[in-house]
Design a protein around this motif. Sequence first.
Motif, PDB file in Angstrom:
ATOM      1  N   ARG A  19       2.357   3.026  -0.202  1.00  0.00           N
ATOM      2  CA  ARG A  19       1.018   2.962  -0.770  1.00  0.00           C
ATOM      3  C   ARG A  19       0.153   3.979  -0.034  1.00  0.00           C
ATOM      4  O   ARG A  19       0.013   3.920   1.184  1.00  0.00           O
ATOM      5  CB  ARG A  19       0.465   1.547  -0.631  1.00  0.00           C
ATOM      6  N   VAL A  20      -0.427   4.896  -0.778  1.00  0.00           N
ATOM      7  CA  VAL A  20      -1.120   6.044  -0.180  1.00  0.00           C
ATOM      8  C   VAL A  20      -2.467   6.233  -0.870  1.00  0.00           C
ATOM      9  O   VAL A  20      -2.561   6.151  -2.095  1.00  0.00           O
ATOM     10  CB  VAL A  20      -0.285   7.338  -0.328  1.00  0.00           C
TER      11      VAL A  20
ATOM     12  N   LEU B 211      -0.948  14.457  -4.479  1.00  0.00           N
ATOM     13  CA  LEU B 211      -2.016  15.007  -5.304  1.00  0.00           C
ATOM     14  C   LEU B 211      -2.936  13.917  -5.849  1.00  0.00           C
ATOM     15  O   LEU B 211      -4.160  14.079  -5.903  1.00  0.00           O
ATOM     16  CB  LEU B 211      -1.416  15.809  -6.458  1.00  0.00           C
ATOM     17  N   LEU B 212      -2.361  12.799  -6.250  1.00  0.00           N
ATOM     18  CA  LEU B 212      -3.159  11.725  -6.845  1.00  0.00           C
ATOM     19  C   LEU B 212      -3.858  10.851  -5.809  1.00  0.00           C
ATOM     20  O   LEU B 212      -4.865  10.202  -6.116  1.00  0.00           O
ATOM     21  CB  LEU B 212      -2.269  10.848  -7.729  1.00  0.00           C
ATOM     22  N   SER B 213      -3.334  10.833  -4.575  1.00  0.00           N
ATOM     23  CA  SER B 213      -3.897   9.953  -3.550  1.00  0.00           C
ATOM     24  C   SER B 213      -5.298  10.379  -3.115  1.00  0.00           C
ATOM     25  O   SER B 213      -5.986   9.629  -2.426  1.00  0.00           O
ATOM     26  CB  SER B 213      -2.972   9.910  -2.327  1.00  0.00           C
ATOM     27  N   ARG B 214      -5.733  11.580  -3.534  1.00  0.00           N
ATOM     28  CA  ARG B 214      -7.112  11.991  -3.265  1.00  0.00           C
ATOM     29  C   ARG B 214      -8.099  11.209  -4.114  1.00  0.00           C
ATOM     30  O   ARG B 214      -9.305  11.219  -3.836  1.00  0.00           O
ATOM     31  CB  ARG B 214      -7.259  13.488  -3.543  1.00  0.00           C
ATOM     32  N   HIS B 215      -7.606  10.543  -5.144  1.00  0.00           N
ATOM     33  CA  HIS B 215      -8.479   9.860  -6.095  1.00  0.00           C
ATOM     34  C   HIS B 215      -8.138   8.381  -6.290  1.00  0.00           C
ATOM     35  O   HIS B 215      -8.982   7.616  -6.759  1.00  0.00           O
ATOM     36  CB  HIS B 215      -8.386  10.545  -7.457  1.00  0.00           C
ATOM     37  N   PHE B 216      -6.912   7.989  -5.959  1.00  0.00           N
ATOM     38  CA  PHE B 216      -6.443   6.641  -6.250  1.00  0.00           C
ATOM     39  C   PHE B 216      -5.661   6.077  -5.067  1.00  0.00           C
ATOM     40  O   PHE B 216      -5.204   6.820  -4.195  1.00  0.00           O
ATOM     41  CB  PHE B 216      -5.505   6.647  -7.472  1.00  0.00           C
TER      42      PHE B 216
ATOM     43  N   VAL C 243      -2.284   5.081  -4.591  1.00  0.00           N
ATOM     44  CA  VAL C 243      -1.062   5.372  -5.344  1.00  0.00           C
ATOM     45  C   VAL C 243       0.095   4.565  -4.757  1.00  0.00           C
ATOM     46  O   VAL C 243       0.333   4.590  -3.546  1.00  0.00           O
ATOM     47  CB  VAL C 243      -0.726   6.876  -5.303  1.00  0.00           C
ATOM     48  N   VAL C 244       0.809   3.879  -5.616  1.00  0.00           N
ATOM     49  CA  VAL C 244       2.011   3.143  -5.228  1.00  0.00           C
ATOM     50  C   VAL C 244       3.218   3.870  -5.813  1.00  0.00           C
ATOM     51  O   VAL C 244       3.367   3.977  -7.029  1.00  0.00           O
ATOM     52  CB  VAL C 244       1.969   1.687  -5.723  1.00  0.00           C
ATOM     53  N   ASN C 245       4.044   4.388  -4.932  1.00  0.00           N
ATOM     54  CA  ASN C 245       5.268   5.108  -5.296  1.00  0.00           C
ATOM     55  C   ASN C 245       6.431   4.230  -4.844  1.00  0.00           C
ATOM     56  O   ASN C 245       6.617   4.030  -3.642  1.00  0.00           O
ATOM     57  CB  ASN C 245       5.282   6.467  -4.602  1.00  0.00           C
ATOM     58  N   TYR C 246       7.189   3.674  -5.782  1.00  0.00           N
ATOM     59  CA  TYR C 246       8.194   2.689  -5.389  1.00  0.00           C
ATOM     60  C   TYR C 246       9.591   3.083  -5.851  1.00  0.00           C
ATOM     61  O   TYR C 246       9.773   3.887  -6.769  1.00  0.00           O
ATOM     62  CB  TYR C 246       7.820   1.300  -5.906  1.00  0.00           C
ATOM     63  N   ASP C 247      10.579   2.512  -5.159  1.00  0.00           N
ATOM     64  CA  ASP C 247      11.982   2.660  -5.527  1.00  0.00           C
ATOM     65  C   ASP C 247      12.337   1.582  -6.539  1.00  0.00           C
ATOM     66  O   ASP C 247      12.266   0.384  -6.216  1.00  0.00           O
ATOM     67  CB  ASP C 247      12.894   2.496  -4.305  1.00  0.00           C
TER      68      ASP C 247
END
Length: 274
Positions: free
Chosen positions: A29-30, A57-62, A64-68
């Motif tokens: 989570r970033v 790139l998206l973590s500047r605005h949101f 972001v959850v990047n999951y496996d």
Amino acid sequence: MTEMASGNGAATAMSKVLSSDGTAIAFERVGQGPALILVGGALSHRALPGMVELTGLLSRHFTVVNYDRRGRGDSGDREPYAVEREIEDLDAMINMVGGSASVWGISSGGVLALKAAAHGLAINKLALYEPPFVAGGSGRRPPADHQERLTRLVAAGRRSEAAAYFMTKVVGVPSVLVAAMRLLPRWSRLKAVANTLPYDAAVMGDYSLPVRQLGLITVPTLVMAGERSPAVRRQAARELTEAVPTARHRPLEEQNHNVSMKALAPVLVEYFKD
């Protein structure tokens, strides 16, 4: 669904959440802001360079959850597989970030996100990049037994052969190009998650548009396709947009199925912040 480790809104180490069947699903989570969950496609996982780049790139605005997805990377797995379990995994991610989230999915990950939205998960907005349906009764379809063949190859421990079969017979990449790919370091990363190719086959079914299911979706949906992608991909995006009552279509200039994350990110920021 229990979170086994947590972050604080900034960049975090890998954490895990328990899905409904007890499978541990790994994620990072970033960032800060509204929650946005990324759903990768076949042979994708959270450490794939493109997923890492898009997350940054998206973590500047949101947030972001990047999951496996299950069976990949640091996530667990449990038999028997069912698409419903992957929907529950995504639901666990949504609950982990507070009970609602926006979702982006690419390729078969986009189809999984569509099925989750039709199932009624608490998705605020949905964005999809080239779900690989074969629309309009035209275009090349994978062999009817491709899921069974992939399952047999994986069960026999032949992950490299499974990845090659998927690339040639399902995606349609020329055999000579796949032979060259198998000599590159990147192939080992693909082979590592090839055990989940039958899962994506289950998500896709026969690659037809599930029109009745798509008609159940009520959340705002953005369907994107690259202007340099094959005609069948662009046609599928248009027909998908027509099938989802709340959808709109957005072509991306100069892009194909291997979309540039730098080109994609501004479109997603504009859409999800609107």
